[in-house]
Every structure is written in C-alpha cells, then in structure tokens.
Design a protein around this motif. Structure first.
Motif, PDB file in Angstrom:
ATOM      1  N   TYR A  27       0.710  -1.011  -0.118  1.00 28.64           N
ATOM      2  CA  TYR A  27       0.030  -0.118  -0.009  1.00 28.64           C
ATOM      3  C   TYR A  27       0.855   1.071  -0.064  1.00 28.64           C
ATOM      4  O   TYR A  27       1.910   1.478   0.765  1.00 28.64           O
ATOM      5  N   ARG A  68     -15.813   0.240   6.428  1.00 30.91           N
ATOM      6  CA  ARG A  68     -14.809  -0.401   5.407  1.00 30.91           C
ATOM      7  C   ARG A  68     -13.458   0.349   5.718  1.00 30.91           C
ATOM      8  O   ARG A  68     -12.479  -0.217   5.466  1.00 30.91           O
ATOM      9  N   GLU A  69     -13.433   1.779   6.021  1.00 28.96           N
ATOM     10  CA  GLU A  69     -12.272   2.292   6.312  1.00 28.96           C
ATOM     11  C   GLU A  69     -11.584   1.485   7.482  1.00 28.96           C
ATOM     12  O   GLU A  69     -10.157   1.545   7.481  1.00 28.96           O
ATOM     13  N   THR A  98      -9.864  -1.838   6.785  1.00 28.82           N
ATOM     14  CA  THR A  98      -8.949  -1.543   5.693  1.00 28.82           C
ATOM     15  C   THR A  98      -7.749  -1.366   6.507  1.00 28.82           C
ATOM     16  O   THR A  98      -6.617  -1.886   6.356  1.00 28.82           O
ATOM     17  N   ARG A 150      -4.353  -3.680   7.080  1.00 23.18           N
ATOM     18  CA  ARG A 150      -3.158  -3.597   7.052  1.00 23.18           C
ATOM     19  C   ARG A 150      -2.162  -3.658   8.225  1.00 23.18           C
ATOM     20  O   ARG A 150      -1.020  -3.926   8.148  1.00 23.18           O
TER      21      ARG A 150
END
Length: 448
Positions: free
Chosen positions: A245, A337-338, A341, A345
């Motif tokens: 990312y 969702r945020e 995510t 990570r």
C-alpha cells in the motif's frame, strides 16, 4: 548489483529531483513512485538523494550503482522490486559544496524531504524555527549547513545568485500543513540571517505544496537483508521492506513541472485539508494509540497488537466514535470499510512494524494525531474517552505525570482532565486488557 544488469526495466533520465533524507521511507515510497512515473511518462526526473548524518546507506548505495531492492510484503507473499530512480547519493555533512551546487542546478525542479518531525528544528506549538537550537544557530553563522532548512536556504541562495528559476519543495513528513510550515521556516531562516531579498525571491519563485504520505515501512533488519539476498540471488545492503500500500496526496501547485506521479498512483488535489486530517487522525492516531496500549499489554509489533481482539475492537471504536467523528467538519464519514482496511494493513503478518518505533517522540506526534481531535470533540459537547485512554497509555508507558505536552485548552478543561484521570486509574487498577475491553464496549453500547 550493477545498473547494466537491470537496465531494461529502469528509467534512463537526467537528474531533476534532489531528496533530503536518505531513509527507508523515501526509498520504499517516493523513489518507487518516481520510477513508475518515469516509466509511464519519460522525463528527466531521476533523484539525487542526500543523507543527513550517517554515511552507511550512502556508502551501500554507492557500491551498488545506486540500485536497491524494495521487498513488498503482505499475507499473499513477497514481491521484490529493483529500483533505479536514484542516480546519485550524497552525504550532507561531508559533501556540502556538492549539495549546494546541485540544489542550484538549473535542471533541478523539485526538492523532496523526509527527515521526520524533529528534523525541521521547529516548535510544534508555534510552527516557528527554533533559533536557539545549536544546529540552527550554527547554520545562521554561515558554516556549512547541518540542518535541512539551512541546506535548503543555501541552495536557494546560490540558485538566485546564478540567475536560475524557481523550483518546488515537497515535504513528505507527517506534519500538518507541511508545505506551509516549510515555507515559513525557510522565510524565517532568511530573515534571521538578514536576507530579506532572498526571502522575497523565494516567495515569488518557489512553491511549497503540502502533501500526505502513507505506507508502513519498518526499519530493515539483518533477517530482512538475508531474505532479500536469497530471493534476489545477490546481496543488497540497501534493501528496504514495506507493505504494498502507498498513498501520496499532493497539492497541485508546482513551480517548474513535475514527474507524472498521478500516473503512478499519486493524487493531485486543490485542497489537502481533508486528506491530511484523515491520515493524521485515523492512521497515525490509531498507530499511536495502539503503540502505547499495546506495549503496556506486552505486544511489540502492529501485527501482534492488531491481532488481539480487544485491542482491535478498541481501535475500531476509537476511529468510528472519536477520531473519525472529528472528521465530520471536513465532510468525511468513517465507516466499517475504512476501519477494516486499516486494521487489515496493521495485521499484515509479513511486516514487523515495531511499536517502540511508532511510540518514539510522542510529545511531537500526539498534538496533531490525538489532541486536536480531542479538543474539537470537547468543543462540540462530546467526551473523548477513548482518546483519553490512549493518552493515559502514553503517560503510563513513559512513566510521566506532568501534562506539559497538552495544549492550554485541554489543561484547562475539567471534563478532559477527569476523563484522563479516570482512564489512568482504570489502567492501574484493572490492567490494559480489561480496561480496553470495557471501554470499547462502553463506547459501542454506552456506559453500564
């Protein structure tokens, strides 16, 4: 490792960028995106990278014709990428003349910087240059500059003297309004040195766009170098490791052109503020909160702490109920969702991001990451309970009792101080695991 061996996939270009701060983050982030930009749209945008103190990375890169490997790791495996966008390496302390010369070269159109928050020698509370700092004071006497601001001003001074045009300076460090900050520090340095004409020339010819960067790039270990050597088939003493990312958001304000970074995944915007707030509060704020609480709980890495259900639940509630909620004024809504995510990570099993590294220099990092959203929540009538737990974790881990790092508004808030004291008392009485679990549940369902 020789450039000829990998020339087919590497850009062939003249130097157009000087980078100050030859650390792992630059090599894994801006150097990669610059290479991709040149492959997408050829141009003379190769990098002259400048180390600030240690010559170890400079020497390693010089011995390898400036080539190095980025190992991109995630749950699916590892990808090795040979990077050749850096074509010259310097050390500021031993090559000041060469540094000043290349900064003033007419072909240099962009200067990028990664020297961490402390490298700017400024007061985070005021944004002013610390003129009494011994390094800054020495630079102002006219010695070969040892600070990044002194180096930048020295190059701009020579550039103006040679009659060359302006350029763009891009800070890529986690600082709010980093472009505005660096512009102010450069101007202040000029004025302290009684160079008003230079300050005015910089204001007219040099652009300082603000940026937001994001990528987890832990410190490279001996085991990392050994793994890269095995995968590559040869030794690389300058290899770096990072997650796949990458985020790079840049204000679209350039003095003399730029690489096609937008074709490599960077985002060019007119307003950096929402992106900046989201990065500092959601990503960096969560990192800091989990670092202090995680270390108190006996964890050592982000993967370990994010893998603990109670700490992951706490981080989720922190982002949704408090740091994310503080972003409403920017028109941003933080949802599951945020959150997932970011937690995904952090759980990356192949990236060992040390909590001690994240937690270093807390008083400089916490104001923009956690204290600013706490102030805004209080002003709107909301209680930043989970932020206060993170701050209690910081105080407990550091063994501190003084609250000098807090802004006056928080030191004067009875509500905030009561919440901080309550969180501290809970950590002492119940320990991290029970306290985190209970407070996350309260944030989700309301106090019992």
């Amino acid at each position: 490792m020789s450039r000829a061996s990998y020339a087919g996939d590497l850009p062939k270009a003249g130097t157009g960028i000087v980078h100050l701060g030859l650390g792992a983050f630059h090599r894994a982030h801006q150097a990669v995106l610059t290479q991709e930009a040149m492959l997408a749209e050829p141009g003379d945008w190769a990098i002259c990278a400048v180390g600030q103190r240690s010559g170890a990375v400079r020497d390693a890169l010089a011995a390898q014709d400036c080539l190095f490997t980025v190992a991109e790791r995630d749950a699916e495996g590892e990808r090795l990428r040979v990077v050749g966008s850096i074509q010259e390496v310097l050390l500021a302390t031993t090559q000041p003349h060469r540094l000043a010369t290349i900064l003033s070269d007419v072909d240099i159109r962009v200067v990028t910087i990664t020297v961490t928050e402390s490298g700017y020698r400024h007061d985070p509370a005021t944004g002013r240059l610390r003129a009494a700092d011994p390094e800054v004071a020495s630079d102002l006497t006219g010695r070969s500059p040892g600070t990044v601001i002194g180096q930048l001003v020295g190059g701009l001074r020579r550039r103006r003297h040679r009659g060359h045009g302006g350029l763009t300076v891009l800070s890529c460090d986690n600082l709010p309004d980093n472009g505005t900050l660096v512009a102010g520090l450069v101007r202040e340095f000029c004025l302290l040195g009684h160079e008003t004409a230079l300050a005015d020339w910089v204001a007219e010819h040099v652009r300082f766009p603000s940026t937001v960067v994001d990528q987890i790039v832990p410190a490279t270990t001996g085991a990392d170098l050994a793994a890269v050597a095995e995968g590559l088939g040869l030794e690389d003493r300058a290899a770096v490791v990072g997650e796949p990312y990458r985020q790079w958001v840049i204000e679209d304000d350039f003095a003399a052109g730029r690489p096609a970074w937008d074709r490599a995944g960077a985002t060019l915007v007119t307003d950096i503020a929402p992106h900046q707030a989201a990065k500092l509060r959601l990503v960096n704020g969560t990192h800091s909160a989990l670092a202090y609480l995680g270390m108190l709980a006996g964890c050592s890495s982000t993967a370990e702490v994010a893998g603990r259900d109670e700490l992951a639940a706490y981080a989720s509630r922190l982002m949704i109920e408090e740091t994310g909620a503080s972003l409403a004024r920017f028109g941003l809504v933080v949802g599951d969702r945020e959150v997932q995510t970011l937690l995904g990570r952090l759980r990356n099993p192949r990236i060992t991001h040390r909590l001690a590294q994240i937690g270093a220099d807390g008083p400089r990092k916490l104001p923009q990451r956690l204290l600013a959203p706490a102030e805004e929540l209080l002003a709107s009538g909301r209680e930043p309970r989970l932020i206060c737990l993170a701050l209690a974790g910081f105080l407990r881990h550091q063994g501190l009792s003084e609250l000098d790092f807090l802004p006056a508004s928080l030191r004067g808030s009875v509500v905030f101080l009561e919440l901080l004291a309550e969180a501290t008392d809970r950590l002492v009485a119940d320990g991290v695991t029970a306290t985190v679990r209970r407070m996350a549940e309260e944030a989700s369902h309301g106090p019992a």
